[in-house]
Design an enzyme around this catalytic site. Structure first.
Site, PDB file in Angstrom:
ATOM      1  N   SER B  27       0.830  -1.203   0.000  1.00 42.22           N
ATOM      2  CA  SER B  27       0.000   0.000   0.000  1.00 42.22           C
ATOM      3  C   SER B  27       0.866   1.255   0.000  1.00 42.22           C
ATOM      4  CB  SER B  27      -0.930   0.008   1.213  1.00 42.22           C
ATOM      5  OG  SER B  27      -1.742  -1.145   1.192  1.00 42.22           O
ATOM      6  N   ASP B 154      16.067   0.592   1.753  1.00 50.36           N
ATOM      7  CA  ASP B 154      16.714   1.457   2.752  1.00 50.36           C
ATOM      8  C   ASP B 154      17.039   0.670   4.023  1.00 50.36           C
ATOM      9  OD1 ASP B 154      13.807   1.399   2.704  1.00 50.36           O
ATOM     10  OD2 ASP B 154      13.849   2.790   4.422  1.00 50.36           O
ATOM     11  N   SER B 530     -54.349 -42.624 -22.814  1.00 48.49           N
ATOM     12  CA  SER B 530     -55.140 -42.717 -21.576  1.00 48.49           C
ATOM     13  C   SER B 530     -56.359 -41.787 -21.607  1.00 48.49           C
ATOM     14  CB  SER B 530     -54.256 -42.439 -20.344  1.00 48.49           C
ATOM     15  OG  SER B 530     -53.476 -41.289 -20.511  1.00 48.49           O
TER      16      SER B 530
END
Lengths: 271, 628
Positions: B27, B154, B530
């Site tokens: 982020s 760093d 039927s």
């Protein structure tokens, strides 16, 4: 003429149409929130494209009675012209008890919008609500799903959202819960305006400058500020947005009440 | 997010996901990058300053994307966020994905569908568990373009040696997955080294900065060169048109094309590509386009089918060999059933084999009969019905799926089988113990049993519909069987003639057999004239709950005009005595469950009537197909 590839707006539109059709197929009782703003008008236009001129579910407008009058006139005209199945809901009880922005903006939004919506949804038994929110509008909306499960009482559990793999959406929901469907999540503000320009979609005149001011985002009269602008038509609005770095909801007072005001509203079931 | 403007209307932005282990600085990297590219909305930096001050902490770039209160308070990204910006060369959507193990499903949501990824690794900590898992997921999700950023340089004094160590470790792991990073960039998000500006601190590095590397990604791939794949989303009949809707996943579709619909194998020609407003005439459609088409023939089409060129059809089988990533809290086990969602198909599927379990953090494989959360595996699934799909390697968009347990998506997968490896196997046969309850049959079949008693005149379409319906239901995994004159008169009732008593007994026996099948969980489709209500009522009385009287309605003139067996002609000539409708009565059902007016609609439409009725009546848990 046939096209061989989709341009940016075509691709956005096609994706939204895919989402509308998924929602319509998978969710029995579906409705769409129509706020009368530019996004929901663009969305309504795309619904008509998705279903070939038809709007196969009702549109819900939550009337807080604090809306800018021109918006209501716009709504009634379009409902007539497009033969829409419009459901207007409001929280009459809260209004009768004198709810208004003077009781606190977040309280007012919750009572008149969120609870007004919950009432209409309960009455209609809707299991899915389509809402025209976009990820670029605001931080919590950026974290939304296209198919967003809502718990009992429409609460949004942002800590436990289901995964969305590709475009296999979460369409299975337990009883007593519901879904919010967000077909515009991947659009940005300027995409919407460019689409409105390309398709000739009607929007309220409030978006265009009069006497050096215009609305960039539409809401209730007391909480929606206008911005200084000379943009008097769609093309000028687009040109203005291309140059600005001011966020879209800067004029919406309820967002600014505290750092997490909007997040709290949304967890409760605000759009 | 504030609007990041100047995106171009005529080109699609490239979607890039930032992934990596928790606390490796994703982020921060995103925030810093956008700041240096001057892409942040007005007031954003000031707002972040205020939020950090309130918490008594130094300026935190991550607050740009971490919009939720809990994210800021805990200093971790919980859910994926997006931000838009553009460089001179191109437009971008940046997706920030969480790196915490608990939020892998959110990482998947962010990364699925991305064109490229930035994998961030802490230079001090090196490759960690989620670095590897994210790498695996990028491979599984089909994100092929990857740039690795060795961040927080760093903290290791900008050491080239440390950078080389981390790079080697990373390349080793990704190499096993077949993923080669385009670049590995040493950087520091916090200090701004090699983000948009080349850094003096890292003077030994001569590759691109993070910002430059974005512009070096290739554009998102289009699937235009592949054969057409058009999974059917829905069929609309809002007006006189019958529009088949869906999105083209690959290839192109043109008016006049002949399409094969899998798995039914029916084909028809595209008559039109429909559009609204009506003046938008479309004759060709390309990948990604949501369209609606009409066909020249009213064949039976429904959601879940896939249209393709007749000579380039997808795989059709009920066995799916796949690589899955499992996210469910309950383990995936042999014998378990899940809902398989693939393209627009949803079908119950059983895990029949776990070929190997893969530890996504080191790629070691083991044998096992279950797969636990956040592991991967190669499995064989057996779907309840034949489905259409592709091998992922050849056809990514139509070769991937998710698995659903209860109401939750618990895994994602890609098909690894190819056509030659898969053959259609007979349906699963489970040993039936003595007392199997109706509920357990229903659970296994995903539908209840019952009798669809089709009655109607000779030539009304009973047999045609019975046989077609049986076929459709079978393809979709239903247990179904047709009883008709052919299979009943030759055995069970071969002792019976055509006297009134024998006819009566004929129907009674058929009724009993039909009910036994129904009790066994089948959807029995009987196709007998039927003609007498009393006989049909007699069958209904055996088990009223299971009986569905379906009137196949067509009048004598219509049936006589069809006369498929030439019986009406013979009857008119007096060669068949007591022919129903001519010389013997037909008593139309008084209160049937369903009427199918075959004289007013096509066979395809009648079939839709019946399948919809079956979906609404017999499908136990699934939702019934909605009518437009």
């Amino acid at each position: 003429m046939g096209r061989q590839t989709l341009d940016h707006l075509d691709a956005l539109e096609s994706q939204s149409i895919f989402i509308f059709r998924e929602a319509f197929n998978r969710i029995e009782d579906l409705a769409m929130l129509w706020s009368l703003g530019k996004d929901s008008n663009a969305m309504l236009w795309m619904v008509r494209k998705a279903f070939f001129g038809h709007v196969p579910f009702p549109l819900i407008h939550i009337d807080t009675h604090y809306k800018i009058p021109e918006m209501i006139a716009f709504r009634d005209q379009l409902a007539k012209d497009w033969n829409l199945n419009l459901i207007v809901g409001s929280n009459d009880k809260a209004l009768a008890e004198g709810m208004g922005p003077d009781k606190g903006r977040v309280n007012c939004c919750t009572a008149l919008k969120t609870n007004g919506l919950k009432k209409v949804v309960a009455e209609g038994g809707y299991k899915g609500l389509i809402a025209g929110i976009r990820r670029d509008e605001e931080g919590t909306r950026a974290k939304e799903r296209v198919f967003s499960p809502r718990g009992e009482n429409a609460a949004w559990d942002y800590r436990d959202q289901p995964p969305e793999f590709w475009e296999q959406f979460n369409t299975d929901i337990p009883p007593e819960t519901s879904l919010r469907i967000h077909p515009l999540l991947h659009w940005t503000e300027i995409d919407i305006w460019r689409y409105i320009a390309r398709e000739g979609i009607p929007v309220p005149d409030l978006y265009f400058a009069k006497d050096g001011k215009r609305y960039r985002s539409l809401g209730c009269a007391p909480c929606t500020g206008s911005i200084e602008s000379t943009a008097s038509n769609v093309q000028e609005v687009i040109a203005e947005l291309e140059a600005t770095r001011v966020p879209e909801r800067a004029g919406r007072a309820q967002d600014q009440e505290s750092e997490d005001a909007f997040e709290r509203l949304r967890v409760e079931g605000y759009m | 997010m504030g609007t990041i403007t100047k995106l171009h209307a005529d080109r699609q932005p490239l979607k890039i996901t930032f992934v990596g282990h928790v606390d490796h600085g994703k982020s921060t990297l995103v925030g810093r990058l956008l700041h240096e590219l001057n892409a942040l909305p007005e007031g954003k930096v000031e707002a972040i300053q205020a939020q950090c001050k309130k918490r008594g902490m130094p300026f935190e770039w991550a607050f740009l994307m971490d919009a939720l209160q809990a994210e800021r308070d805990q200093g971790i990204t919980i859910d994926t966020a997006r931000i838009w910006f553009s460089t001179d060369q191109r437009d971008y959507v940046i997706i920030d994905a969480p790196g915490h193990k608990e939020f892998l499903k959110n990482m998947v949501t962010g990364a699925a569908g991305s064109d490229a990824a930035i994998l961030t690794i802490d230079a001090h900590e090196g490759v960690q568990e989620q670095t590897r898992r994210h790498g695996y997921l990028l491979h599984l999700l089909g994100v092929k373009q990857v740039v690795a950023v060795v961040n927080k340089m760093d903290l290791v004094d900008y050491s080239e040696e440390r950078f080389n160590e981390v790079s080697a470790e990373l390349e080793d792991y990704l190499g096993k997955l077949g993923v080669t990073p385009d670049f590995i960039i040493p950087a520091s998000g916090r200090e701004g080294d090699n983000i948009a500006k080349w850094s003096e601190n890292l003077s030994w590095y001569d590759g691109p900065t993070v910002a430059q590397s974005l512009d070096m990604f290739a554009d998102g791939a289009t699937a235009e060169d592949l054969p057409l794949r058009f999974p059917i989303q829905d069929v609309y009949k809002f007006d006189q048109r019958r529009i088949i809707a869906g999105r083209i996943e690959s290839g192109t579709l043109k008016v006049g094309d002949v399409l094969n619909f899998s798995p039914t194998g029916k084909s028809a020609r595209v008559s039109s590509i429909e559009a609204w407003p009506e003046n938008a005439v479309v004759s060709t459609a390309c990948p990604g386009q949501s369209v609606g088409i009409t066909l020249d023939e009213q064949i039976f089409v429904e959601r879940g089918q896939m249209a393709a060129p007749v000579d380039q059809t997808p795989i059709e089988t009920n066995l799916v060999k796949a690589r899955v990533f499992w996210m469910g809290s309950n383990p995936l086990k042999i014998g378990n059933r899940y809902k398989l969602k693939l393209n627009t198909t949803e079908v119950s599927a059983e895990v029949v084999k776990i070929e190997k379990v893969i530890d996504a953090t080191n790629l070691s494989t083991t044998e096992g009969d279950e797969v636990t959360q956040n592991s991967a595996a190669e499995v064989v699934l057996r779907a309840r019905s034949v489905i259409a799909f592709d091998d992922y390697a050849e056809h990514p968009d139509t070769g991937r799926f998710v698995l659903v347990e209860d109401y939750t998506i618990v895994g994602g997968g890609i098909v690894v089988a190819n056509k030659s490896q898969v053959e259609i196997k007979s349906k699963n046969i489970t040993a039936v113990e003595h007392k199997v309850s109706a509920e357990s049959r229903t659970a296994m079949n995903s539908h209840t049993g019952g009798v669809l008693w089709l009655t109607g005149l000779s030539g009304s379409g009973k047999s045609t519909l019975a046989i077609e319906l049986e076929k459709q239901l079978h393809l979709r995994g239903f247990q179904t069987y047709v009883l008709d004159g052919d299979n009943v008169r030759s055995g069970l009732n071969k002792d019976l003639g055509f006297s009134p008593e024998d006819r009566n007994e004929n129907i009674r026996r058929i009724g009993e057999v039909a009910n036994l099948f129904a009790d066994a969980g089948f959807i029995v489709i009987s196709a007998f004239i039927s003609p007498y209500q009393e006989d049909r009522d007699g069958v209904r009385a055996i088990k009223p709950d299971l009986f569905h009287e379906v009137y196949i309605e067509a009048d004598v003139p219509t049936c006589e005009a069809r006369d498929p067996k030439g019986l009406y002609k013979k009857a008119r000539a007096g060669k068949i005595p007591e022919f129903t409708g001519i010389s013997a009565p037909y008593e139309a059902p008084v209160n049937p469950e369903l009427v199918v007016p075959t004289s007013k609609q096509t066979v395809g439409e009648s079939l839709e009537f019946l399948t919809r009725y079956v979906d609404e009546t017999f499908v136990a848990d699934g939702k019934s197909k909605k009518t437009a």
